[in-house]
Design an enzyme around this catalytic site. Sequence first.
Site, PDB file in Angstrom:
ATOM      1  N   SER A  54       0.969  -1.437   0.120  1.00 16.85           N
ATOM      2  CA  SER A  54      -0.095   0.021   0.255  1.00 16.85           C
ATOM      3  C   SER A  54       0.918   1.027   0.129  1.00 16.85           C
ATOM      4  CB  SER A  54      -1.140  -0.681   1.184  1.00 16.85           C
ATOM      5  OG  SER A  54      -1.680   0.785   0.901  1.00 16.85           O
ATOM      6  N   ASP A  98      10.419   5.382 -10.226  1.00 18.94           N
ATOM      7  CA  ASP A  98       9.507   6.279 -11.394  1.00 18.94           C
ATOM      8  C   ASP A  98      10.811   7.189 -11.844  1.00 18.94           C
ATOM      9  OD1 ASP A  98       8.354   3.859 -12.069  1.00 18.94           O
ATOM     10  OD2 ASP A  98       6.324   5.389 -11.457  1.00 18.94           O
ATOM     11  N   LYS A 145      -0.394  -4.429  -2.908  1.00 15.66           N
ATOM     12  CA  LYS A 145      -1.883  -3.604  -3.322  1.00 15.66           C
ATOM     13  C   LYS A 145      -2.147  -2.365  -3.598  1.00 15.66           C
ATOM     14  CE  LYS A 145      -5.010  -2.722   0.246  1.00 15.66           C
ATOM     15  NZ  LYS A 145      -5.333  -1.471   0.515  1.00 15.66           N
TER      16      LYS A 145
END
Length: 493
Positions: A301, A312, A326
């Site tokens: 999460s 990224d 998740k």
Amino acid sequence: MKKIIKVISVAFLLCSFQCFAESSVENDSKITSFQYVKKLNSVFDFVQQNYVDEIDPKILYEGALKGMLDAIGDPHTLYLDSDYMRELNDTTSGSFGGVGLSISKATESTPAKPAYVEVASPIDDTPGAKAGIQAGDLISAIDGMPTPSMTMNEVLQHLRGEIGTPVTVTILRGASMKFDVTLIRALIEVPTVKYGMIEGTKIGYARLIQFTPDTALRLQDALDSFQKNGYTGLIIDLRDNPGGLITSAVDVADKFIDEGPIVSTKSRLLFENSQFTANKDKTTVKRNIPVVVLINKGAASASEIVSGALKDYHLAYLVGERTYGKGSVQQVIPLSNTDGIKITMARYYTPSDMNIDKIGIPPDLEIKNLDSLSEEEEKLYVEMVNSDIITKTVEQKPGMTEADIAEAAKAIAAEYPLDERLIRRLLRIQVQKTQTAPLYDLDYDLQLNEAIKVVQNKDFSTMVKNAKTIRELQEEVEAAQAVEGSELTASLK
């Protein structure tokens, strides 16, 4: 007269069933939500008035809500009864009584795949963590009662209890390891950040245990401390962090990212679509500081939001194992003062616009710790645990030093030929049961050792720059699957 009443009753029942049947022969695609609700009301009233025993309407109400939400097949969407709501409130408030395990449970149980309780992560310095329970462990029974037939609420009720009382859980680990662990319930305080310098280095180490409203503030305390110590590298440990608040994850990521989206949420509901963007005024980690993020299957999460964003943007190198996966956002909707529902309202996406739900985030460098054992080692491990030799060894020599632990591990390894580092780890856990857990364990922790090497690598900037984004990794997987599909089609012709 009795016969007449009986005939009338049977006729009434037949008529009632016919009414239900007539409405069910309609084309399902044409039935409106209102008509379904009308059917539910009819069945509710019929059962309450005609079942052989008098039924408490609350039982029918709770059963209907549980069944409705379970039918969705989303383990994060469920009915919250009074016990579950109290547990949720206790956890959010920062302290509660129990064993300190963050858990999940499938809603459907089959002989092929029993709905065991899965440990998402142990909470630091709690009975579960001190007993050596690990992320990914399965709890097959609690005090001898099988968990597949239990609801999540029943599991929580059995794990919780009066502080100081014991509860025994049966652990399944790996392919064949099965053993009992007795835990003594304690007051569980939800921690957030622990930090310090890695001994003998200029590397700051911060373990983020859970994402609460205070996590970003505590992380800044850590960064300020590292700054005073002249840190030249940073390790952020998200292993076994089950997540928490999305806003907390954004505030943590913002300390590294100076511009651009951190995470976005997408839903069919317009008001649930949002984008959280970095603010350069909140960025406190300099670009020239090598950053490694440690991840594993217990990182979920909010942990995946942070690790995904830093990956990224090529701001951190990920070391460890693939994360939990998740990628959804839930809301708790109270239905009264005592019950409510938790429902998935949106999915979140990383800066490269990828959702990692049920996929997880792979590390840039995969390193497994010593809990990955062969089938033969698993058998030896179970035999060693069941023999209670670890507990007996520590009881015979309280206050063992590291030298004592090393000597004892060598003796135990002669009887149970396992990696001595693993045995030392188990002895250390037993010794520290009444103490605060150390910040890190370099003797056992292969992943942390590798993270230190990566931070100190002179080519770190090139390594992190060349690491693929989550989108690039997913596109590679999809391309490989397309090739496999075309090859299979060709072979079938």
